[in-house]
Design a protein around this motif. Sequence first.
Motif, PDB file in Angstrom:
ATOM      1  N   LYS A 204       0.828  -1.206   0.000  1.00  0.00           N
ATOM      2  CA  LYS A 204       0.000   0.000   0.000  1.00  0.00           C
ATOM      3  C   LYS A 204       0.864   1.257   0.000  1.00  0.00           C
ATOM      4  N   LEU A 205       1.940   1.241   0.794  1.00  0.00           N
ATOM      5  CA  LEU A 205       2.832   2.397   0.864  1.00  0.00           C
ATOM      6  C   LEU A 205       3.550   2.633  -0.460  1.00  0.00           C
ATOM      7  N   ILE A 206       3.995   1.548  -1.104  1.00  0.00           N
ATOM      8  CA  ILE A 206       4.672   1.671  -2.398  1.00  0.00           C
ATOM      9  C   ILE A 206       3.709   2.210  -3.454  1.00  0.00           C
ATOM     10  N   SER A 207       2.478   1.684  -3.440  1.00  0.00           N
ATOM     11  CA  SER A 207       1.460   2.133  -4.388  1.00  0.00           C
ATOM     12  C   SER A 207       1.167   3.612  -4.194  1.00  0.00           C
ATOM     13  N   SER A 208       1.051   4.039  -2.941  1.00  0.00           N
ATOM     14  CA  SER A 208       0.790   5.454  -2.640  1.00  0.00           C
ATOM     15  C   SER A 208       1.947   6.320  -3.111  1.00  0.00           C
ATOM     16  N   ASN A 209       3.155   5.838  -2.871  1.00  0.00           N
ATOM     17  CA  ASN A 209       4.342   6.583  -3.273  1.00  0.00           C
ATOM     18  C   ASN A 209       4.426   6.733  -4.793  1.00  0.00           C
ATOM     19  N   ASN A 210       4.048   5.673  -5.508  1.00  0.00           N
ATOM     20  CA  ASN A 210       4.103   5.697  -6.976  1.00  0.00           C
ATOM     21  C   ASN A 210       3.100   6.672  -7.588  1.00  0.00           C
ATOM     22  N   ARG A 211       1.998   6.915  -6.879  1.00  0.00           N
ATOM     23  CA  ARG A 211       1.013   7.856  -7.418  1.00  0.00           C
ATOM     24  C   ARG A 211       1.246   9.279  -6.916  1.00  0.00           C
ATOM     25  N   GLY A 212       2.390   9.488  -6.261  1.00  0.00           N
ATOM     26  CA  GLY A 212       2.767  10.841  -5.877  1.00  0.00           C
ATOM     27  C   GLY A 212       2.569  11.203  -4.420  1.00  0.00           C
ATOM     28  N   LYS A 213       2.074  10.271  -3.608  1.00  0.00           N
ATOM     29  CA  LYS A 213       1.885  10.558  -2.184  1.00  0.00           C
ATOM     30  C   LYS A 213       3.215  10.317  -1.473  1.00  0.00           C
ATOM     31  N   THR A 214       3.815  11.361  -0.971  1.00  0.00           N
ATOM     32  CA  THR A 214       5.181  11.251  -0.456  1.00  0.00           C
ATOM     33  C   THR A 214       5.290  11.125   1.061  1.00  0.00           C
ATOM     34  N   GLN A 215       4.178  11.069   1.758  1.00  0.00           N
ATOM     35  CA  GLN A 215       4.231  10.924   3.220  1.00  0.00           C
ATOM     36  C   GLN A 215       3.076  10.054   3.704  1.00  0.00           C
ATOM     37  N   SER A 216       3.325   9.327   4.790  1.00  0.00           N
ATOM     38  CA  SER A 216       2.285   8.455   5.357  1.00  0.00           C
ATOM     39  C   SER A 216       2.428   8.384   6.871  1.00  0.00           C
ATOM     40  N   ILE A 217       1.294   8.208   7.541  1.00  0.00           N
ATOM     41  CA  ILE A 217       1.257   8.048   8.995  1.00  0.00           C
ATOM     42  C   ILE A 217       0.714   6.651   9.309  1.00  0.00           C
ATOM     43  N   ILE A 218       1.395   5.940  10.184  1.00  0.00           N
ATOM     44  CA  ILE A 218       0.932   4.625  10.629  1.00  0.00           C
ATOM     45  C   ILE A 218       0.806   4.642  12.146  1.00  0.00           C
ATOM     46  N   LEU A 219      -0.361   4.262  12.661  1.00  0.00           N
ATOM     47  CA  LEU A 219      -0.595   4.187  14.104  1.00  0.00           C
ATOM     48  C   LEU A 219      -0.327   2.770  14.592  1.00  0.00           C
ATOM     49  N   VAL A 220       0.434   2.647  15.656  1.00  0.00           N
ATOM     50  CA  VAL A 220       0.789   1.344  16.210  1.00  0.00           C
ATOM     51  C   VAL A 220       0.380   1.287  17.684  1.00  0.00           C
ATOM     52  N   ALA A 221      -0.530   0.381  18.023  1.00  0.00           N
ATOM     53  CA  ALA A 221      -0.883   0.176  19.432  1.00  0.00           C
ATOM     54  C   ALA A 221       0.246  -0.601  20.100  1.00  0.00           C
ATOM     55  N   GLU A 222       0.591  -0.241  21.338  1.00  0.00           N
ATOM     56  CA  GLU A 222       1.742  -0.838  21.999  1.00  0.00           C
ATOM     57  C   GLU A 222       1.628  -2.350  22.164  1.00  0.00           C
ATOM     58  N   GLY A 223       0.399  -2.871  22.150  1.00  0.00           N
ATOM     59  CA  GLY A 223       0.204  -4.308  22.282  1.00  0.00           C
ATOM     60  C   GLY A 223       0.605  -5.090  21.046  1.00  0.00           C
ATOM     61  N   VAL A 224       0.842  -4.395  19.934  1.00  0.00           N
ATOM     62  CA  VAL A 224       1.208  -5.041  18.672  1.00  0.00           C
ATOM     63  C   VAL A 224       2.717  -5.227  18.562  1.00  0.00           C
ATOM     64  N   GLY A 225       3.460  -4.287  19.076  1.00  0.00           N
ATOM     65  CA  GLY A 225       4.912  -4.274  18.958  1.00  0.00           C
ATOM     66  C   GLY A 225       5.400  -2.845  18.996  1.00  0.00           C
ATOM     67  N   THR A 226       6.704  -2.645  18.838  1.00  0.00           N
ATOM     68  CA  THR A 226       7.224  -1.283  18.892  1.00  0.00           C
ATOM     69  C   THR A 226       7.203  -0.655  17.507  1.00  0.00           C
ATOM     70  N   ALA A 227       6.949   0.640  17.479  1.00  0.00           N
ATOM     71  CA  ALA A 227       6.929   1.371  16.214  1.00  0.00           C
ATOM     72  C   ALA A 227       8.302   1.340  15.548  1.00  0.00           C
ATOM     73  N   ALA A 228       9.358   1.371  16.343  1.00  0.00           N
ATOM     74  CA  ALA A 228      10.714   1.373  15.801  1.00  0.00           C
ATOM     75  C   ALA A 228      11.012   0.080  15.043  1.00  0.00           C
ATOM     76  N   GLU A 229      10.653  -1.047  15.643  1.00  0.00           N
ATOM     77  CA  GLU A 229      10.919  -2.342  15.004  1.00  0.00           C
ATOM     78  C   GLU A 229      10.113  -2.502  13.721  1.00  0.00           C
ATOM     79  N   ILE A 230       8.847  -2.127  13.764  1.00  0.00           N
ATOM     80  CA  ILE A 230       7.988  -2.234  12.575  1.00  0.00           C
ATOM     81  C   ILE A 230       8.465  -1.274  11.490  1.00  0.00           C
ATOM     82  N   GLY A 231       8.919  -0.092  11.903  1.00  0.00           N
ATOM     83  CA  GLY A 231       9.447   0.878  10.951  1.00  0.00           C
ATOM     84  C   GLY A 231      10.686   0.354  10.231  1.00  0.00           C
ATOM     85  N   ASP A 232      11.545  -0.340  10.966  1.00  0.00           N
ATOM     86  CA  ASP A 232      12.754  -0.911  10.364  1.00  0.00           C
ATOM     87  C   ASP A 232      12.390  -1.959   9.305  1.00  0.00           C
TER      88      ASP A 232
END
Length: 319
Positions: A204-232
């Motif tokens: 989804k992020l790649i598709s958005s980027n290809n159509r010109g959307k250059t920024q995205s926000i992702i919300l991560v609940a702490e029960g899922v994992g850390t935002a840093a690890e998922i970001g990596d």
Amino acid sequence: MKRIAVLTSGGDAPGMNAAVRAVVRYGIYHGIQVYGVKRGFKGLMEGDLHEMTISSVGDIIHRGGTILRSARCPEFIEEEGQLKAINVLEVFKIDGLVIIGGDGSFMGAKALSDKGFPAIGVPGTIDNDLAYTDFTIGFDTALNTALDAISKLRDTTSSHERVTLIEVMGRNCGDIALYSGLAGGAEAILIPEVKYDIDEICKKLISSNNRGKTQSIILVAEGVGTAAEIGDIIHEKTGLETRSTTLGHIQRGGSPTAKDRLLASQMGAMAVKILMEGKSSRVVGIRKNEIFDMEIHEALDMKNEFDTEMYELAQILSI
């Protein structure tokens, strides 16, 4: 009821002070002496009780945190600790107790009620993870704190053309992430109630980027994992620049919203009203905008029902 006490337990939540204020003033208005218990169940076991007056709760309705303070108390889990607390309540001639907190605090209220001492639970937790009530005191303020952070982070995310992952609180309940993610226009929301597919998110992020959307926000609940690890992982799979921010305990603080102040005031007054009616082993809640009370055992046995429709709406609107 001639004399009652109130305590706050567990994690602090914006609006707890408003609830304490309501308990004290509603009680005094009806000729009841009200005592405040410092540091939750720990202070109760140690006899840290103090009579409160109308002035004691003046100028606190707008303040975050809790003037009664809070503390963890493993000793209260044991029967010995519970009996010690009841002994203190009897020494101070307390006829009923209002406990403001989350599920752990309610277990304490249940334990006292089971031993014959009148106790009423008022839901004060930012997680909104008590199934019997639509909302808990503090959730709306935490939600708006998260939303404000999303708006600020989106500014810098847009400027640097990044993917920003924002980690919010909630343990096993993803309500803060879900509500703030939908309200903040997040491109993805990761919550413990729904298993996510990291490859689908990357696609989804790649598709958005290809159509010109250059920024995205992702919300991560702490029960899922850390935002840093998922970001990596996202960076490794997509090559997109990612940054992570953990909001942490900033979500617990701050002046409560109007919604939380109103909810806390209504619930605090209802708790005293229930005690005056001779009821015990009850909790106060709100359902379909109506304040109500129910049996504490039944409330604790209820399972959280995830709002599938809201989650699906967030998915649809984030295309």
